[in-house]
Design an enzyme around this catalytic site. Structure first.
Site, PDB file in Angstrom:
ATOM      1  N   CYS A  29      -1.584  -4.059  -3.159  1.00 31.08           N
ATOM      2  CA  CYS A  29      -0.320  -4.469  -2.376  1.00 31.08           C
ATOM      3  C   CYS A  29       0.197  -5.954  -3.104  1.00 31.08           C
ATOM      4  CB  CYS A  29      -0.885  -4.576  -0.910  1.00 31.08           C
ATOM      5  SG  CYS A  29       0.346  -5.110  -0.078  1.00 31.08           S
ATOM      6  N   CYS A  77      -0.319   0.779   1.997  1.00 30.23           N
ATOM      7  CA  CYS A  77      -0.524   0.232   3.215  1.00 30.23           C
ATOM      8  C   CYS A  77      -0.655   1.453   4.440  1.00 30.23           C
ATOM      9  CB  CYS A  77       0.252  -0.879   3.731  1.00 30.23           C
ATOM     10  SG  CYS A  77      -0.180  -1.716   5.226  1.00 30.23           S
ATOM     11  N   GLU A  80      17.449  11.193   5.254  1.00 30.29           N
ATOM     12  CA  GLU A  80      17.015  10.567   6.528  1.00 30.29           C
ATOM     13  C   GLU A  80      16.822  11.490   7.648  1.00 30.29           C
ATOM     14  OE1 GLU A  80      15.575   7.630   6.164  1.00 30.29           O
ATOM     15  OE2 GLU A  80      16.247   7.089   4.320  1.00 30.29           O
ATOM     16  N   ASP A 105      10.186   1.972  11.400  1.00 29.27           N
ATOM     17  CA  ASP A 105       9.365   3.234  11.702  1.00 29.27           C
ATOM     18  C   ASP A 105       8.000   2.877  11.827  1.00 29.27           C
ATOM     19  OD1 ASP A 105       8.854   2.994   9.164  1.00 29.27           O
ATOM     20  OD2 ASP A 105       9.507   5.219   8.770  1.00 29.27           O
ATOM     21  N   TYR A 163      16.698   2.996  13.475  1.00 28.75           N
ATOM     22  CA  TYR A 163      16.095   3.181  12.105  1.00 28.75           C
ATOM     23  C   TYR A 163      17.019   3.853  10.992  1.00 28.75           C
ATOM     24  CZ  TYR A 163      12.977   4.604   8.352  1.00 28.75           C
ATOM     25  OH  TYR A 163      12.654   4.676   7.078  1.00 28.75           O
ATOM     26  N   CYS A 182      -0.743 -11.468   3.561  1.00 25.31           N
ATOM     27  CA  CYS A 182      -1.215 -10.661   4.528  1.00 25.31           C
ATOM     28  C   CYS A 182      -2.429 -11.071   5.496  1.00 25.31           C
ATOM     29  CB  CYS A 182      -1.119  -9.473   4.073  1.00 25.31           C
ATOM     30  SG  CYS A 182      -1.634  -8.171   5.367  1.00 25.31           S
ATOM     31  N   CYS A 207      -5.621  -2.846  -0.312  1.00 23.48           N
ATOM     32  CA  CYS A 207      -4.942  -4.245  -0.485  1.00 23.48           C
ATOM     33  C   CYS A 207      -4.950  -4.692  -1.906  1.00 23.48           C
ATOM     34  CB  CYS A 207      -5.655  -4.925   0.428  1.00 23.48           C
ATOM     35  SG  CYS A 207      -5.780  -4.761   2.274  1.00 23.48           S
TER      36      CYS A 207
END
Ligand code: ADE
Length: 369
Positions: free
Chosen positions: A221, A211, A55, A156, A138, A227, A218
């Site tokens: 997705c 995305c 991270e 984020d 985060y 959405c 899309c």
């Protein structure tokens, strides 16, 4: 589909996703992730330490650039103790290529704090993780949810983009109202998840691979039916882009001194100051100014005959807020000014911490590797 009512460019009431939609989206993402997840080395063996390292590396760097560095780093420092005991110069040298070296210093300090205050175990709770240097909300949420299953939200750039499109909320990242809204949506989402870690990684993965900022796919997705932006056909409009940061231009004039010593090529390097850009890393002697200096000005400052100097390489290195224009001069004359520093073999640059532009100039002009 119309947008929510807007006042001064900000919706009067940010559009919360309905609880039923939130839970359907969370379910769809969690079902999608196991098939769609890229194979990444920090996903094969979950541990607090591996999550802390990955991270930290991923904070400002894309996954593709992190993979090799992560593997090298954990091979050299396999445990939090080994990192805590390491010399800072070795940690920085291993961070080479990733940039934003403050992260490496913070990670090193975090490993020391884990050993001194947490019995050598990276904490599993977000509130404790937040005490570690370099760990923000985060990173704390990512580690606590992925390693420990805590219902901790994450936001984020990738996650903010996903949320803003799902709700068709035209806010601007970095603005308080938008950022607060993202955290509350992410929290609602993680509260309705079966596995908070899977949901959070699915949101990261969706933002990074499906995305995306410029070409949202899309059709691939798992959440497109829920959405609002996908249904309206305008996901690229969300969120409103941030204005570019004000940039400062600075000029770094480097003097590349080389010699052959015991049959090997060496380059003269100085350590940078303790604070600021590239703190405590190594570089050829450098004059930093806010304008470009002429060869004769440089000759006077370094006490070198300007006729023996060549501007051999010029390039601009962009950091988050600065354009650093490098002017690199190679000379075989020795400068008349006293320079503190040391000679270093050009063939073993991996042993010392060098920022990318310095590694590049030595490699290109002094045959370093
Ligand atoms: N970006 C930030 N954290 C990440 C993770 N754990 N996996 C993939 N991309 C990330």
């Amino acid at each position: 589909m119309s947008l929510v009512p807007v006042e001064n460019g900000i919706p009067a009431e940010p559009p919360a996703l309905e609880p039923r939609a939130t839970s359907s989206i969370a379910g769809a993402l969690e079902a999608w992730f196991p098939e769609a997840a890229r194979e990444l080395p920090w996903r094969t063996r979950r541990s607090g330490y591996h999550a802390l390292v990955s991270e930290a590396m991923l904070q400002q760097t894309q996954v593709a650039r992190v993979v090799d560095s992560f593997l090298r780093f954990v091979a050299r420092f396999p445990t939090v103790e080994s990192l805590a005991e390491a010399d800072e110069q070795d940690v920085l040298a291993l961070w080479q290529g990733l940039g934003y070296y403050r992260r490496a210093r913070n990670l090193h300090a975090a490993a020391r704090m884990v050993c001194d205050e947490f019995d050598g175990e990276v904490p599993g709770r977000a509130d404790l993780l937040l005490k570690l240097p370099g760990v923000g909300r985060y990173t704390a949420g990512a580690i606590a949810s992925i390693v420990n299953g805590e219902r901790a939200p994450i936001v984020d750039g990738n996650v903010a983009r996903v949320l803003s499109r799902l709700a068709r909320f035209p806010g601007r990242p970095g603005e308080r109202a938008f950022d607060r809204w993202c955290w509350s949506q992410s929290e609602a989402m993680v509260l309705s998840a079966s596995d908070p870690g899977v949901l959070n990684e699915a949101m990261m993965e969706l933002g990074a691979t499906v995305c995306t900022k410029h070409s949202p796919a899309c059709d691939r997705c798992p959440a497109s039916a829920h959405c609002r932006a996908a249904v309206a056909g305008d996901p690229q409009e969300f969120p409103t882009p941030k204005p570019p940061p004000a940039r400062k231009v600075v000029h770094h004039h480097a003097l590349l001194l080389t010699r052959t010593h015991r049959n090997r090529s060496e380059v003269f390097l100085q350590q940078r100051p303790d604070e600021g850009l590239w703190a405590r890393m190594w570089q050829p002697p450098t004059l930093e100014t806010d304008r470009r200096l002429s060869l004769s000005e440089l000759g006077t400052r370094w006490k070198v005959d300007p006729r023996s100097m060549d501007r051999s390489l010029e390039f601009t290195h962009r950091t988050s807020h600065r354009d650093v224009c490098f002017h690199v001069h190679v000379t075989s004359s020795r400068p008349g000014v006293e320079l503190s520093g040391r000679w270093h073999p050009a063939g073993s640059l991996g042993e010392i911490p060098l920022a990318n532009p310095h590694a590049r100039m030595i490699r290109d002009l002094a045959g370093g590797s």
